[in-house]
Design a protein around this motif. Structure first.
Motif, PDB file in Angstrom:
ATOM      1  N   VAL A 177       1.458  10.808  -4.635  1.00  0.00           N
ATOM      2  CA  VAL A 177       2.874  10.493  -4.547  1.00  0.00           C
ATOM      3  C   VAL A 177       3.062   9.341  -3.571  1.00  0.00           C
ATOM      4  O   VAL A 177       2.679   9.439  -2.408  1.00  0.00           O
ATOM      5  CB  VAL A 177       3.690  11.716  -4.073  1.00  0.00           C
ATOM      6  CG1 VAL A 177       5.170  11.345  -3.957  1.00  0.00           C
ATOM      7  CG2 VAL A 177       3.511  12.869  -5.038  1.00  0.00           C
ATOM      8  N   ASP A 178       3.626   8.248  -4.061  1.00  0.00           N
ATOM      9  CA  ASP A 178       3.937   7.081  -3.225  1.00  0.00           C
ATOM     10  C   ASP A 178       5.447   7.050  -3.009  1.00  0.00           C
ATOM     11  O   ASP A 178       6.217   6.900  -3.961  1.00  0.00           O
ATOM     12  CB  ASP A 178       3.464   5.796  -3.925  1.00  0.00           C
ATOM     13  CG  ASP A 178       3.814   4.550  -3.123  1.00  0.00           C
ATOM     14  OD1 ASP A 178       4.165   4.689  -1.933  1.00  0.00           O
ATOM     15  OD2 ASP A 178       3.732   3.447  -3.695  1.00  0.00           O
ATOM     16  N   LEU A 179       5.875   7.201  -1.754  1.00  0.00           N
ATOM     17  CA  LEU A 179       7.304   7.253  -1.453  1.00  0.00           C
ATOM     18  C   LEU A 179       7.865   5.915  -0.986  1.00  0.00           C
ATOM     19  O   LEU A 179       8.990   5.854  -0.483  1.00  0.00           O
ATOM     20  CB  LEU A 179       7.574   8.326  -0.397  1.00  0.00           C
ATOM     21  CG  LEU A 179       7.300   9.767  -0.855  1.00  0.00           C
ATOM     22  CD1 LEU A 179       7.597  10.739   0.262  1.00  0.00           C
ATOM     23  CD2 LEU A 179       8.121  10.100  -2.090  1.00  0.00           C
ATOM     24  N   ASN A 180       7.086   4.823  -1.133  1.00  0.00           N
ATOM     25  CA  ASN A 180       7.608   3.512  -0.749  1.00  0.00           C
ATOM     26  C   ASN A 180       8.915   3.200  -1.476  1.00  0.00           C
ATOM     27  O   ASN A 180       9.828   2.608  -0.913  1.00  0.00           O
ATOM     28  CB  ASN A 180       6.592   2.410  -1.067  1.00  0.00           C
ATOM     29  CG  ASN A 180       5.477   2.339  -0.044  1.00  0.00           C
ATOM     30  OD1 ASN A 180       5.573   2.919   1.029  1.00  0.00           O
ATOM     31  ND2 ASN A 180       4.407   1.634  -0.368  1.00  0.00           N
ATOM     32  N   GLN A 223       0.830  -1.198   0.000  1.00  0.00           N
ATOM     33  CA  GLN A 223       0.000   0.000   0.000  1.00  0.00           C
ATOM     34  C   GLN A 223       0.874   1.261   0.000  1.00  0.00           C
ATOM     35  O   GLN A 223       1.935   1.287   0.633  1.00  0.00           O
ATOM     36  CB  GLN A 223      -0.926   0.013   1.226  1.00  0.00           C
ATOM     37  CG  GLN A 223      -2.039  -1.018   1.162  1.00  0.00           C
ATOM     38  CD  GLN A 223      -2.983  -0.755   0.000  1.00  0.00           C
ATOM     39  OE1 GLN A 223      -3.473   0.353  -0.184  1.00  0.00           O
ATOM     40  NE2 GLN A 223      -3.239  -1.792  -0.797  1.00  0.00           N
ATOM     41  N   PRO A 224       0.443   2.305  -0.703  1.00  0.00           N
ATOM     42  CA  PRO A 224       1.261   3.518  -0.806  1.00  0.00           C
ATOM     43  C   PRO A 224       1.652   4.096   0.554  1.00  0.00           C
ATOM     44  O   PRO A 224       0.855   4.094   1.501  1.00  0.00           O
ATOM     45  CB  PRO A 224       0.357   4.493  -1.573  1.00  0.00           C
ATOM     46  CG  PRO A 224      -0.564   3.620  -2.369  1.00  0.00           C
ATOM     47  CD  PRO A 224      -0.794   2.414  -1.507  1.00  0.00           C
ATOM     48  N   ASN A 225       2.884   4.543   0.645  1.00  0.00           N
ATOM     49  CA  ASN A 225       3.408   5.253   1.825  1.00  0.00           C
ATOM     50  C   ASN A 225       3.279   4.466   3.116  1.00  0.00           C
ATOM     51  O   ASN A 225       2.947   5.003   4.170  1.00  0.00           O
ATOM     52  CB  ASN A 225       2.723   6.621   1.949  1.00  0.00           C
ATOM     53  CG  ASN A 225       3.017   7.507   0.753  1.00  0.00           C
ATOM     54  OD1 ASN A 225       4.161   7.655   0.349  1.00  0.00           O
ATOM     55  ND2 ASN A 225       1.974   8.068   0.175  1.00  0.00           N
ATOM     56  N   THR A 226       3.547   3.161   3.021  1.00  0.00           N
ATOM     57  CA  THR A 226       3.537   2.317   4.226  1.00  0.00           C
ATOM     58  C   THR A 226       4.946   1.882   4.620  1.00  0.00           C
ATOM     59  O   THR A 226       5.126   1.248   5.654  1.00  0.00           O
ATOM     60  CB  THR A 226       2.660   1.065   4.005  1.00  0.00           C
ATOM     61  OG1 THR A 226       3.092   0.382   2.817  1.00  0.00           O
ATOM     62  CG2 THR A 226       1.193   1.435   3.868  1.00  0.00           C
ATOM     63  N   SER A 227       5.930   2.181   3.791  1.00  0.00           N
ATOM     64  CA  SER A 227       7.330   1.845   4.112  1.00  0.00           C
ATOM     65  C   SER A 227       8.189   3.100   3.954  1.00  0.00           C
ATOM     66  O   SER A 227       9.045   3.183   3.076  1.00  0.00           O
ATOM     67  CB  SER A 227       7.841   0.726   3.198  1.00  0.00           C
ATOM     68  OG  SER A 227       7.172  -0.487   3.439  1.00  0.00           O
TER      69      SER A 227
END
Length: 547
Positions: free
Chosen positions: A209-212, A98-102
């Motif tokens: 924006v997904d920063l994973n 899932q986006p922005n979970t790491s």
């Protein structure tokens, strides 16, 4: 707080310039980004008309280019490393999460967050440098590459500029026979370490924006401009995928973005030493798309040259549109000066000792090129060599089968034939089938030694693939031992002949094809266990015997 903040990043498409809105309960940051050199694919319609190359004319154009022009092709390949954590922090990375979970303050580029280098990144870089026959830099460093984009929260990327960890290498490969065959050697300019950026996830409501992926370690491999055709470029990329998989440093899956290729294409009249204007092509997610995109771009540039419009070929980045089978303008290409490189102040130099390099070198496995040459020297055809060495797990399975004493060519035929077909139909890898290499060797030995026939061998093969077990156990359980007693086979032949006097008369009257009928009846009577060679020998003697 930081994680929550970056989960709310949105790009608003209704504004004229890309705009990022960072919001949380107590904080709202609003910024607008604009670049005078940026141009999207959708803006292409506002540019001067481009020359379109009809699909039916592509082959004719490519053939003409072969005579009049030479293509110059280089590839920049990004390999995502299979480390447990990111390059400069302890966050894990799992594709598809899932986006922005790491993410953490370091991934997000928050003020005061300092990077700490993952030592596995250095190990993997050294492995790849050695595998690509490069010269390693015992003293290298990291640099900041400055550019601004919504998925790059720091406003710069940690990379390597003037002192990469590896330089001056090469890769050897074999072109498949269906594409003309032959051996090729392509130069490697450099291999350097860097971090990945985040990702923009587009939807009907804008983009998130997904920063994973931000901070995931990459190795960038820059080739020399040594390739001349789309096929050569695609095979070069496939060889890099094999190498990183053999090394165990990346899964190399293009569909997941673990291996990404950007190709640089230019053409020049044959005999000219000066290079033409280079065009970069992105969005290539398969080896076939690399081949087709390059062929199209060569044709497009040649068409412009042939119409006296060579000056319309500008240094730019283009996207490959799979549906339309063409490249379209994405943006003008930035020069090195735009990135304003300078040494990364928050990371020390990377210093390698010769002892460390030697220990990594000694840990390298047998690489694809070495394996291909070994198989070739063993007497296998190039077609067999390329199939078996393409997948490291298939090669290991083949080697283990040979170690059990199996015949070389028979082992190759079984793996490339029935076993490969079974894996394809069942969508399994060779590590997921139940048949062990030792039992495949036993099956081959049982057929070669006459214990069972080849037909029976094929019948029990699929049970062994699906359920496992042993060859000897199945042979005993199903009473499949081949009948090799000539007296017993002779009795069965006599019975079949006596029961089919009309067919016997026709055979002796000249219809010799009826031999197959008699052989089939005997095999049916023996339940497929009669030795085929012995059966046909005795059958001929009896059919041709004078009454």
């Amino acid at each position: 707080m930081a994680s929550k903040l970056f989960r709310t990043i949105r790009i608003h498409p209704f504004l004229l310039c890309p705009t990022a809105l960072f919001s949380s309960r107590n904080v709202a940051l609003y910024c607008t980004m604009k670049s005078s050199q940026t141009q999207t694919a959708t803006q292409e319609k506002h540019q001067p008309p481009k020359v379109k190359v009809p699909q039916h004319a592509l082959k004719k154009t490519v053939d003409k280019i072969t005579r009049d022009y030479e293509a110059i092709i280089g590839i920049e390949t990004h390999v995502q490393l299979s480390t447990l954590t990111k390059a400069f922090c302890s966050c894990p990375y799992n594709y598809g999460s899932q986006p922005n979970t790491s993410i953490c303050p370091i991934c997000m580029g928050l003020p005061g967050a300092l990077p700490v280098l993952n030592s596995r990144v250095i190990e993997f870089a050294v492995k790849l440098g050695l595998a690509l026959n490069c010269k390693l830099s015992l003293n290298s460093k990291f640099d900041r590459k400055q550019y601004f984009y919504p998925d790059l929260p720091k406003g710069y990327q940690i990379s390597q500029f003037d002192i990469p960890i590896a330089t001056g290498g090469y890769v050897d490969l074999d072109i498949p026979l269906e594409f003309g065959g032959g051996h090729r050697k392509f130069g490697i300019t450099r291999v350097h370490m860097e971090e990945d950026a985040g990702k923009l996830l587009h939807s009907g409501n804008g983009a998130q924006v997904d920063l994973n992926r931000a901070g995931v370690p990459l190795l960038e491999i820059v080739s020399e401009p040594d390739m001349r055709t789309g096929i050569e470029a695609a095979e070069y990329a496939a060889e890099l995928q094999r190498v990183v998989r053999y090394l165990g440093i990346s899964n190399g899956n293009m569909q997941e973005g673990s291996l990404r290729c950007d190709v640089n294409v230019s053409i020049r009249p044959i005999g000219q030493s000066e290079f033409g204007t280079k065009v970069e092509v992105k969005n290539l997610n398969s080896f076939s798309s690399i081949n087709r995109a390059i062929d199209f771009e060569i044709s497009r540039q040649a068409q412009l040259h042939s119409q006296g419009q060579g000056n319309q070929i500008v240094q730019e980045t283009r996207l490959w549109e799979e549906g339309a089978q063409k490249t379209v303008t994405m943006r003008k290409k930035e020069g090195l000066s735009d990135y304003r490189y300078f040494p990364e102040p928050d990371l020390p130099e990377v210093i390698l000792t010769q002892e460390y390099v030697d220990s990594v070198h000694n840990s390298l496995p047998e690489l694809p090129e070495m394996k291909r040459r070994r198989y070739e020297n063993m007497g296998l055809s190039m077609q067999d060599v390329l199939f078996l060495a393409n997948d490291m797990n298939v090669a290991e399975y083949f080697d283990a089968t040979l170690s059990s004493g199996a015949d070389l060519k028979l082992a190759a035929n079984w793996i490339m034939g029935d076993i490969a077909a079974y894996m394809k139909n069942e969508k399994l890898s060779i590590n997921e089938i139940k048949l062990t290499p030792q039992e495949l060797g036993e099956l081959i030995a049982s057929i070669k030694g006459g214990t069972i026939s080849g037909k029976i061998g094929k019948e029990i093969l699929f049970e062994l693939l699906a359920k496992g077990g042993t060859v000897k156990g199945l042979i005993e359980e199903k009473d499949l031992v081949q009948i090799n007693d000539p007296v017993e086979i002779g009795k069965m032949i006599d019975k079949v002949i006596s029961e089919n006097p009309k067919q016997l008369e026709q055979y002796r009257g000249g219809k010799t094809k009826l031999q197959g009928f008699f052989a089939g009846q005997v095999m049916k009577l023996s339940k497929g266990k009669a030795n085929p060679g012995l059966l046909n020998k005795i059958l001929l003697e009896k059919l041709n015997a004078k009454s």
